[in-house]
Design a protein around this motif. Sequence first.
Motif, PDB file in Angstrom:
ATOM      1  N   ARG A  81       0.824  -1.000   0.027  1.00 14.28           N
ATOM      2  CA  ARG A  81      -0.031  -0.098   0.165  1.00 14.28           C
ATOM      3  C   ARG A  81       0.877   0.964   0.072  1.00 14.28           C
ATOM      4  N   PRO A  82       0.883   2.067  -0.974  1.00 13.28           N
ATOM      5  CA  PRO A  82       1.659   3.116  -0.990  1.00 13.28           C
ATOM      6  C   PRO A  82       1.038   4.276  -0.295  1.00 13.28           C
ATOM      7  N   THR A  83       1.628   5.024   0.682  1.00 17.94           N
ATOM      8  CA  THR A  83       1.079   6.020   1.358  1.00 17.94           C
ATOM      9  C   THR A  83       2.159   7.042   2.001  1.00 17.94           C
ATOM     10  N   ASP A  84       1.985   8.407   1.691  1.00 15.82           N
ATOM     11  CA  ASP A  84       2.799   9.419   2.199  1.00 15.82           C
ATOM     12  C   ASP A  84       4.247   9.091   2.096  1.00 15.82           C
ATOM     13  N   GLY A  85       4.694   8.893   0.574  1.00 14.49           N
ATOM     14  CA  GLY A  85       6.040   8.617   0.556  1.00 14.49           C
ATOM     15  C   GLY A  85       6.505   7.206   1.112  1.00 14.49           C
ATOM     16  N   ARG A  86       5.748   6.446   1.489  1.00 13.72           N
ATOM     17  CA  ARG A  86       6.272   5.027   1.849  1.00 13.72           C
ATOM     18  C   ARG A  86       5.403   3.967   1.126  1.00 13.72           C
ATOM     19  N   HIS A  87       5.860   2.911   1.363  1.00  7.38           N
ATOM     20  CA  HIS A  87       5.209   1.474   0.788  1.00  7.38           C
ATOM     21  C   HIS A  87       5.222   0.698   1.908  1.00  7.38           C
ATOM     22  N   VAL A  88       4.038   0.503   2.328  1.00  4.20           N
ATOM     23  CA  VAL A  88       3.588  -0.400   3.419  1.00  4.20           C
ATOM     24  C   VAL A  88       3.318  -1.806   3.166  1.00  4.20           C
ATOM     25  N   PHE A  89       4.112  -2.713   3.794  1.00  2.00           N
ATOM     26  CA  PHE A  89       3.826  -4.089   3.350  1.00  2.00           C
ATOM     27  C   PHE A  89       3.053  -4.993   4.526  1.00  2.00           C
ATOM     28  N   SER A  90       2.100  -5.939   4.193  1.00  2.00           N
ATOM     29  CA  SER A  90       1.385  -6.499   5.208  1.00  2.00           C
ATOM     30  C   SER A  90       1.053  -7.911   4.520  1.00  2.00           C
ATOM     31  N   LEU A  91       0.861  -8.855   5.420  1.00  2.60           N
ATOM     32  CA  LEU A  91       0.358 -10.080   5.120  1.00  2.60           C
ATOM     33  C   LEU A  91      -1.319 -10.264   5.608  1.00  2.60           C
ATOM     34  N   LEU A  92      -2.048 -10.869   4.642  1.00  6.70           N
ATOM     35  CA  LEU A  92      -3.368 -10.882   4.826  1.00  6.70           C
ATOM     36  C   LEU A  92      -3.835 -12.241   4.683  1.00  6.70           C
ATOM     37  N   TYR A  93      -4.686 -12.678   5.554  1.00  9.92           N
ATOM     38  CA  TYR A  93      -5.163 -14.105   5.777  1.00  9.92           C
ATOM     39  C   TYR A  93      -6.734 -14.018   6.316  1.00  9.92           C
ATOM     40  N   PRO A  94      -7.352 -15.119   5.922  1.00  7.63           N
ATOM     41  CA  PRO A  94      -8.783 -14.965   6.384  1.00  7.63           C
ATOM     42  C   PRO A  94      -8.987 -15.563   7.769  1.00  7.63           C
ATOM     43  N   GLY A 105       6.238  -4.236   7.763  1.00 11.28           N
ATOM     44  CA  GLY A 105       7.182  -2.760   7.807  1.00 11.28           C
ATOM     45  C   GLY A 105       6.940  -1.937   6.545  1.00 11.28           C
ATOM     46  N   ALA A 106       7.778  -1.039   6.368  1.00  9.51           N
ATOM     47  CA  ALA A 106       7.621  -0.156   5.147  1.00  9.51           C
ATOM     48  C   ALA A 106       8.786   0.144   4.713  1.00  9.51           C
ATOM     49  N   VAL A 107       8.761   0.683   3.377  1.00  8.94           N
ATOM     50  CA  VAL A 107      10.039   1.075   2.674  1.00  8.94           C
ATOM     51  C   VAL A 107       9.838   2.475   2.360  1.00  8.94           C
ATOM     52  N   GLU A 108      10.743   3.228   2.672  1.00  8.84           N
ATOM     53  CA  GLU A 108      10.722   4.841   2.242  1.00  8.84           C
ATOM     54  C   GLU A 108      10.914   4.986   0.928  1.00  8.84           C
ATOM     55  N   CYS A 109      10.228   5.880   0.044  1.00  7.59           N
ATOM     56  CA  CYS A 109      10.215   6.182  -1.015  1.00  7.59           C
ATOM     57  C   CYS A 109       9.925   7.609  -1.238  1.00  7.59           C
ATOM     58  N   PRO A 110      10.654   8.622  -0.561  1.00 10.15           N
ATOM     59  CA  PRO A 110       9.941   9.897  -0.787  1.00 10.15           C
ATOM     60  C   PRO A 110       9.822  10.834  -2.111  1.00 10.15           C
ATOM     61  N   ASP A 111      10.853  10.083  -3.131  1.00  8.16           N
ATOM     62  CA  ASP A 111      10.920  10.829  -4.234  1.00  8.16           C
ATOM     63  C   ASP A 111       9.671   9.941  -5.081  1.00  8.16           C
ATOM     64  N   GLU A 112       8.875  11.025  -5.611  1.00  7.26           N
ATOM     65  CA  GLU A 112       7.830  10.244  -6.683  1.00  7.26           C
ATOM     66  C   GLU A 112       8.266   9.812  -7.657  1.00  7.26           C
ATOM     67  N   ASP A 113       9.511  10.185  -8.254  1.00  3.84           N
ATOM     68  CA  ASP A 113      10.157   9.742  -9.352  1.00  3.84           C
ATOM     69  C   ASP A 113      10.841   8.365  -9.135  1.00  3.84           C
ATOM     70  N   VAL A 114      10.692   7.840  -8.052  1.00  2.00           N
ATOM     71  CA  VAL A 114      11.158   6.266  -7.807  1.00  2.00           C
ATOM     72  C   VAL A 114      10.196   5.418  -7.522  1.00  2.00           C
TER      73      VAL A 114
END
Length: 433
Positions: A81-94, A105-114
């Motif tokens: 899920r991209p949000t506010d310059g970050r990409h947040v990762f989660s695992l979903l299960y029923p 966790g999340a990966v910081e990508c503040p640059d919109e060109d990345v």
Amino acid sequence: MTACAIEPEAAPGDGAPEVGCTITADGAYAARLTLDGDCWFPERWTLDGPEPYAVPLPGNQPEEPGTEVQPMGDGRVLIRRPTDGRHVFSLLYPTGPGTGEVLLGAVECPDEDVPLRLLPPAPGGERAYALAVGRRSSTLWLVAGGAFGPERLAEIPGRCSGGVWLDHAGRMLALDREVGGRTKTVVVDLGRGGEVSPFLQITEGSDDRLLLADPDSGLLLIRSDAPSPGEDRLGWGVLGSTLPVRFPECLRVPDCSVTPFAIQPGLVLMPESCAVALRVQGPMGGWLGLWRPDGRQVHHLPAPAGWLTGAGLWTRDGVLQLPYATAEMPCGLARVAAPSTPLGAAGDAVDPGDVEGTGPVGPTEGGAAVRALRGAAPSPPDEQSQVGFPAADEPSLPGIPATDEPAEPEAPEPVVARPVPLREAPLGRLVTN
């Protein structure tokens, strides 16, 4: 297993998430984003049972534009899920009527060109990777399956795209890297700290991309403008073989794009016999193509109604499975059997009974006959490029001038090549002309 490079479709114009379907390397699970009214939510499909079935995985709120999902080998679904310059990762299960979520966790990508995107599912299904593409370099991330959340694995000079797994262990990853205006495929060795080495170069001035690879047979599907400068052509080669890369004329469909998306697995030392599924897209719409390297024609047939375009996989027995969703059958799997005779024999056709669906709405009403389009005679010299794999102790040999190879006369029977299986071939070797 077929390892493939993802060519994402354009996002819808209304800002909705990209639609499609991602399948695990073993074909057991799939995941996609689907609609409930005006709201997007993840959905997991189970494909390895007698009949496919879907499990919705809605969150507390609808998913936003740019969201990606990917199935894991244990049935959970990774979501980015991209949000506010970050990409947040989660695992979903029923969890009964609800959806459980494990935040990774999340990966910081503040640059919109990345931009950052998920790579195709890794073999084994225990790990997942993502690629962030910057202006001058690309960063490879392990986003699921690590010890402490997302881990930065390697920084690769150049702008990378594609993504093809070359082995069953999930160690060797091929990426198409653009440097100096030219694109060549490199291989990243995850077992050696992300070491990068050249992999595919047909000519020094060509753009060469790896689209698909089958670890069992060593069959490679390649897109390059080497035989026709300025025009991308679809070709095939064999890893570990000194036979030339071929660019069959039958894979050129006027005014249409042809994209391979699945290779039949399990045919060790028989790359020419592997059935390949093609997505053909033209001004009048899209359809399916079936082709084998030992044939000289592509067999065209209608796609199933509601096909999740570009998604599918072959079984070892030569049955193409295509996920589709319609109002009558929201979770279906159409099965298309490859012809028993080579996909190139004269008069070859698929029996209508060979095309079937898992529900009342099949791929076509009453089955589908296959129309075979004849290919040209053997490729002329300028449509062949040598694939060379130097010995392990030989230096890299980029940019060797192409040599004119005479066209091969049509043989009464397919010639059986003896390639080195991928798992036995040194993967750091170059593919040269």
